[in-house]
Design an enzyme around this catalytic site. Structure first.
Site, PDB file in Angstrom:
ATOM      1  N   LYS A  24       0.755  -1.243   0.040  1.00  0.00           N
ATOM      2  CA  LYS A  24      -0.067   0.029   0.107  1.00  0.00           C
ATOM      3  C   LYS A  24       0.954   1.397   0.146  1.00  0.00           C
ATOM      4  O   LYS A  24       0.691   1.959  -0.844  1.00  0.00           O
ATOM      5  CB  LYS A  24      -0.966  -0.045   1.158  1.00  0.00           C
ATOM      6  CG  LYS A  24      -1.646   1.215   1.646  1.00  0.00           C
ATOM      7  CD  LYS A  24      -2.340   1.420   2.671  1.00  0.00           C
ATOM      8  CE  LYS A  24      -1.731   1.545   4.311  1.00  0.00           C
ATOM      9  NZ  LYS A  24      -1.421   3.067   4.573  1.00  0.00           N
ATOM     10  N   ASN A  25       1.835   1.385   0.919  1.00  0.00           N
ATOM     11  CA  ASN A  25       2.707   2.616   0.987  1.00  0.00           C
ATOM     12  C   ASN A  25       3.459   2.634  -0.244  1.00  0.00           C
ATOM     13  O   ASN A  25       4.031   4.030  -0.307  1.00  0.00           O
ATOM     14  CB  ASN A  25       3.544   2.705   2.516  1.00  0.00           C
ATOM     15  CG  ASN A  25       2.431   2.569   3.642  1.00  0.00           C
ATOM     16  OD1 ASN A  25       1.513   2.971   3.396  1.00  0.00           O
ATOM     17  ND2 ASN A  25       2.995   2.695   4.805  1.00  0.00           N
ATOM     18  N   ARG A  94      -4.824  10.893   4.561  1.00  0.00           N
ATOM     19  CA  ARG A  94      -3.859  11.441   4.536  1.00  0.00           C
ATOM     20  C   ARG A  94      -2.828  11.709   3.449  1.00  0.00           C
ATOM     21  O   ARG A  94      -2.263  12.890   2.916  1.00  0.00           O
ATOM     22  CB  ARG A  94      -2.876  11.238   5.982  1.00  0.00           C
ATOM     23  CG  ARG A  94      -3.546  11.736   7.166  1.00  0.00           C
ATOM     24  CD  ARG A  94      -2.249  11.550   7.942  1.00  0.00           C
ATOM     25  NE  ARG A  94      -0.843  12.270   7.555  1.00  0.00           N
ATOM     26  CZ  ARG A  94      -0.600  13.522   7.620  1.00  0.00           C
ATOM     27  NH1 ARG A  94      -1.435  14.249   8.485  1.00  0.00           N
ATOM     28  NH2 ARG A  94       0.333  13.799   7.209  1.00  0.00           N
ATOM     29  N   CYS A 118      -4.149  12.707  13.029  1.00  0.00           N
ATOM     30  CA  CYS A 118      -5.059  11.405  13.017  1.00  0.00           C
ATOM     31  C   CYS A 118      -4.716  10.749  14.217  1.00  0.00           C
ATOM     32  O   CYS A 118      -4.023  11.191  15.180  1.00  0.00           O
ATOM     33  CB  CYS A 118      -4.560  10.607  11.691  1.00  0.00           C
ATOM     34  SG  CYS A 118      -2.673   9.989  12.065  1.00  0.00           S
ATOM     35  N   ARG A 123       1.215  14.774  13.085  1.00  0.00           N
ATOM     36  CA  ARG A 123       1.790  14.375  11.729  1.00  0.00           C
ATOM     37  C   ARG A 123       1.898  15.899  10.982  1.00  0.00           C
ATOM     38  O   ARG A 123       1.227  16.041   9.914  1.00  0.00           O
ATOM     39  CB  ARG A 123       0.749  13.637  11.140  1.00  0.00           C
ATOM     40  CG  ARG A 123       0.717  12.271  11.647  1.00  0.00           C
ATOM     41  CD  ARG A 123       0.087  11.120  11.178  1.00  0.00           C
ATOM     42  NE  ARG A 123       1.006  10.387  10.092  1.00  0.00           N
ATOM     43  CZ  ARG A 123       0.677   9.090   9.410  1.00  0.00           C
ATOM     44  NH1 ARG A 123      -0.524   8.685   9.673  1.00  0.00           N
ATOM     45  NH2 ARG A 123       1.444   8.720   8.306  1.00  0.00           N
ATOM     46  N   PRO A 124       2.865  16.793  11.223  1.00  0.00           N
ATOM     47  CA  PRO A 124       3.016  18.065  10.515  1.00  0.00           C
ATOM     48  C   PRO A 124       3.450  17.726   9.246  1.00  0.00           C
ATOM     49  O   PRO A 124       3.928  16.726   8.998  1.00  0.00           O
ATOM     50  CB  PRO A 124       4.003  18.847  11.591  1.00  0.00           C
ATOM     51  CG  PRO A 124       4.600  17.671  12.329  1.00  0.00           C
ATOM     52  CD  PRO A 124       3.581  16.321  12.325  1.00  0.00           C
ATOM     53  N   ASP A 306       5.076   0.796  11.860  1.00  0.00           N
ATOM     54  CA  ASP A 306       3.962   0.159  11.463  1.00  0.00           C
ATOM     55  C   ASP A 306       3.626  -1.179  11.753  1.00  0.00           C
ATOM     56  O   ASP A 306       2.632  -2.035  11.657  1.00  0.00           O
ATOM     57  CB  ASP A 306       3.814   0.283   9.975  1.00  0.00           C
ATOM     58  CG  ASP A 306       3.361   1.744   9.567  1.00  0.00           C
ATOM     59  OD1 ASP A 306       3.099   2.415  10.256  1.00  0.00           O
ATOM     60  OD2 ASP A 306       3.548   1.797   8.210  1.00  0.00           O
ATOM     61  N   ARG A 398      -7.994  -0.772   5.499  1.00  0.00           N
ATOM     62  CA  ARG A 398      -7.164   0.215   4.726  1.00  0.00           C
ATOM     63  C   ARG A 398      -5.965  -0.367   4.481  1.00  0.00           C
ATOM     64  O   ARG A 398      -5.149   0.120   3.470  1.00  0.00           O
ATOM     65  CB  ARG A 398      -7.066   1.266   5.545  1.00  0.00           C
ATOM     66  CG  ARG A 398      -8.525   2.272   5.728  1.00  0.00           C
ATOM     67  CD  ARG A 398      -8.119   3.427   6.560  1.00  0.00           C
ATOM     68  NE  ARG A 398      -6.856   4.082   6.371  1.00  0.00           N
ATOM     69  CZ  ARG A 398      -5.884   4.403   7.270  1.00  0.00           C
ATOM     70  NH1 ARG A 398      -6.342   4.263   8.669  1.00  0.00           N
ATOM     71  NH2 ARG A 398      -4.650   4.963   7.054  1.00  0.00           N
TER      72      ARG A 398
HETATM   73  C1  UD1 Z   1       4.655   6.756   6.288  1.00  0.00           C
HETATM   74  C2  UD1 Z   1       3.802   5.663   5.873  1.00  0.00           C
HETATM   75  C3  UD1 Z   1       3.053   5.207   7.545  1.00  0.00           C
HETATM   76  C4  UD1 Z   1       4.417   4.936   8.311  1.00  0.00           C
HETATM   77  C5  UD1 Z   1       5.397   6.284   8.550  1.00  0.00           C
HETATM   78  C6  UD1 Z   1       6.464   6.084   9.262  1.00  0.00           C
HETATM   79  C7  UD1 Z   1       2.793   6.193   3.845  1.00  0.00           C
HETATM   80  C8  UD1 Z   1       1.566   6.321   3.022  1.00  0.00           C
HETATM   81  N1  UD1 Z   1       2.863   6.028   5.231  1.00  0.00           N
HETATM   82  O1  UD1 Z   1       4.114   7.933   6.594  1.00  0.00           O
HETATM   83  O2  UD1 Z   1       2.580   4.149   7.166  1.00  0.00           O
HETATM   84  O3  UD1 Z   1       3.778   4.811   9.783  1.00  0.00           O
HETATM   85  O4  UD1 Z   1       5.824   6.654   7.049  1.00  0.00           O
HETATM   86  O5  UD1 Z   1       7.382   4.949   8.765  1.00  0.00           O
HETATM   87  O6  UD1 Z   1       3.902   5.728   3.502  1.00  0.00           O
HETATM   88  N2  UD1 Z   1       7.215  14.545  10.316  1.00  0.00           N
HETATM   89  C9  UD1 Z   1       7.329  16.078  10.690  1.00  0.00           C
HETATM   90  N3  UD1 Z   1       7.379  16.758   9.615  1.00  0.00           N
HETATM   91  C10 UD1 Z   1       7.008  16.622   8.397  1.00  0.00           C
HETATM   92  C11 UD1 Z   1       6.585  15.106   8.036  1.00  0.00           C
HETATM   93  C12 UD1 Z   1       6.835  14.095   8.886  1.00  0.00           C
HETATM   94  O7  UD1 Z   1       7.613  16.270  11.585  1.00  0.00           O
HETATM   95  O8  UD1 Z   1       6.797  17.467   7.497  1.00  0.00           O
HETATM   96  C13 UD1 Z   1       7.360  13.551  11.445  1.00  0.00           C
HETATM   97  C14 UD1 Z   1       5.992  12.719  11.632  1.00  0.00           C
HETATM   98  O9  UD1 Z   1       5.143  13.508  12.525  1.00  0.00           O
HETATM   99  C15 UD1 Z   1       6.443  11.509  12.284  1.00  0.00           C
HETATM  100  C16 UD1 Z   1       7.848  11.423  11.477  1.00  0.00           C
HETATM  101  O10 UD1 Z   1       8.116  12.861  11.025  1.00  0.00           O
HETATM  102  O11 UD1 Z   1       6.856  11.657  13.407  1.00  0.00           O
HETATM  103  C17 UD1 Z   1       7.840  10.414  10.394  1.00  0.00           C
HETATM  104  O12 UD1 Z   1       6.702  10.603   9.525  1.00  0.00           O
HETATM  105  P1  UD1 Z   1       6.787  10.283   7.889  1.00  0.00           P
HETATM  106  O13 UD1 Z   1       8.005   9.493   7.669  1.00  0.00           O
HETATM  107  O14 UD1 Z   1       6.709  11.576   7.186  1.00  0.00           O
HETATM  108  O15 UD1 Z   1       5.597   9.365   7.968  1.00  0.00           O
HETATM  109  P2  UD1 Z   1       4.535   9.474   6.388  1.00  0.00           P
HETATM  110  O16 UD1 Z   1       5.442   9.583   5.026  1.00  0.00           O
HETATM  111  O17 UD1 Z   1       3.483  10.374   6.916  1.00  0.00           O
END
Ligand code: UD1
Length: 421
Positions: A24-25, A94, A118, A123-124, A306, A398
């Site tokens: 999925k991801n 998201r 969420c 999740r910023p 995850d 999902r």
């Molecule tokens: C992706 C995965 C999700 C997984 C996560 C971490 C997808 C669709 N989803 O989510 O299943 O749990 O990776 O392995 O691929 N952060 C910031 N600022 C930002 C972006 C992120 O502070 O601009 C923080 C987030 O709050 C979190 C961390 O960075 O604490 C990791 O997030 P991120 O790697 O961005 O996860 P996703 O891409 O949303």
């Protein structure tokens, strides 16, 4: 929204073979990347999941044409004419924020409703926004919307404060059509990013370094249509391995890249399970009690957040006391209260959970609060002494394709009760 439930009879030993679906991801950013192509993109092995359907809805809203033929998804973005995604669609998923990068590159403009928090954390998106600004994008944030505009994208140096998966993907997808070279430092190293690089390069992009902390993207003028097969879902595969251990079973998981789940394999072995990896399958056998151990979630190649809830379900019935430290998301212990209802003994201390293993879990009425929490409860129900009613299984839909069929074939006894509206 009304949701379905599972009625699960516990304590069935699971054995046999199960095939992992496409990730999925990985599929979500690949679908977003199709926006960049001046021709058809054919993605093979796309799992039929609600998140994937929402992502195709996002593309259709933008004017693209999408068509599913079994697990092949055909996307034609040549008819793209919209640039705004409203709140209703954004709220459903998201990951629709992954259209920011490709839309700005292809269309020069995009407006999305800001994704809210969420269940697992705030999740910023600051790293996505910072990276796009470095490429020359102007971003306005107001009234809950993010509007991005760029006349021209210029390659640049981008340093990420956190190796965010989504930010790395968005920046890659914007930089492929920028003028000049972009270097992303402290990039995320997840296998899904390597898969995205592979698709982009088949489309004619010049990306290298995915899988390491430094990704270099040399901009090109245009990208073409192509075909690509999605990598197997490492989180689904890991979930099946834990099911084998929790039920004292013997399961061979097919369609898996063992290297992608090496932290999970290492921890299963540490706790006493027998794990036999092959080139594209992994077999797990287990008898007796698993041994307590400690886990810290980290970015890849560390232990995946995850898989944290599912592993906690296993540690709940392990011999001894385990500590799980969650370093990625601040609120990812929602499954603890539900596991406790099933007889688990778990206390939370800030970002750590202390799990005192009990000999067995009891059946109960429990609720899936999010996708992986739901998977943890599903596994617990399979191992529990009595029957369990697991509510809100739509959350599990999902991320897991054909879960009931797959587990029935392994010997599980479960029934889905569809709620009438
Ligand atoms: C992706 C995965 C999700 C997984 C996560 C971490 C997808 C669709 N989803 O989510 O299943 O749990 O990776 O392995 O691929 N952060 C910031 N600022 C930002 C972006 C992120 O502070 O601009 C923080 C987030 O709050 C979190 C961390 O960075 O604490 C990791 O997030 P991120 O790697 O961005 O996860 P996703 O891409 O949303």
């Amino acid at each position: 929204m009304t949701m379905d439930r599972y009625v699960i009879t516990g304590k069935q030993r699971l054995e046999g073979r199960v095939r992992t679906s496409g990730a999925k991801n990985a599929a979500l950013p690949l679908i977003a990347a199709a926006i960049l192509a001046e021709g058809k993109i054919v993605l093979q092995g796309v799992p039929l999941l609600t998140d994937i359907v929402y992502m195709t809805e996002v593309l259709r809203k933008l004017g693209c044409q999408t068509e599913f033929e079994d697990n092949n998804l055909i996307i034609d973005s040549t008819t793209l004419h919209e640039s705004t995604i409203d709140e209703e669609l954004m709220r459903k998923m998201r990951a629709s924020n992954l259209i920011l990068g490709p839309m700005i590159a292809r269309n020069g403009r995009v407006k999305i409703s800001r994704p809210g928090g969420c269940a697992i954390g705030t999740r910023p998106m600051d790293q996505h926004i910072k990276g796009l600004k470095e490429l020359g994008v102007t971003i306005h944030e107001k009234h809950g919307y993010i509007e991005a505009i760029a006349e021209k994208l210029r390659g640049n140096e981008v340093y990420l404060d956190i190796p965010s998966v989504g930010a790395t993907e968005n920046i890659m997808m914007a930089a492929v059509l920028a003028q000049g070279t972009t270097t992303v430092r402290n990039a995320a190293r997840e296998p899904e990013i390597v898969d995205l690089q592979n698709l982009l390069n088949k489309m004619g992009a010049k990306v290298r370094g995915a899988g390491t902390h430094v990704i270099k993207i040399e901009g090109v003028k245009e990208l073409r249509g192509t075909e690509h097969s999605v990598i197997p879902d490492r989180i689904e595969a890991g979930t099946h391995l834990i099911a084998a251990v929790m039920t004292g079973g013997d399961i061979t998981v097919e369609n898996v890249i063992p290297e992608h789940i090496s932290p999970v394999i290492a921890k299963l072995r540490q706790g006493g399970a027998e794990v036999i990896p092959n080139s594209d399958s992994v077999r797990v056998k287990h008898k007796g009690r698993f041994k307590a151990l400690d886990i810290k979630t980290l970015a890849y190649p560390g232990f995946p957040t995850d898989m944290q809830p599912q592993f906690m379900a296993l540690l709940a019935i392990a011999e001894g006391t385990s500590i799980i430290t969650e370093t990625i998301f601040e609120n990812r212990f929602q499954h603890v209260a539900e596991l406790t209802r099933m007889g688990a003994k778990i206390t939370i201390e800030g970002r750590a959970a202390v799990i005192c293993g009990v000999p067995k879990l009891e059946g109960a009425f429990v609720e899936a609060t999010d996708l992986r929490a739901g998977a943890a409860l599903f596994l617990s129900a399979l191992a529990a002494e009595e029957g369990t009613v697991l509510e809100k299984v739509d959350h599990i839909d999902r991320g897991y394709e054909n879960l009931e069929e797959k587990y029935r074939a392994l010997g599980a006894k479960l029934q889905r009760v569809v709620k009438q509206p």
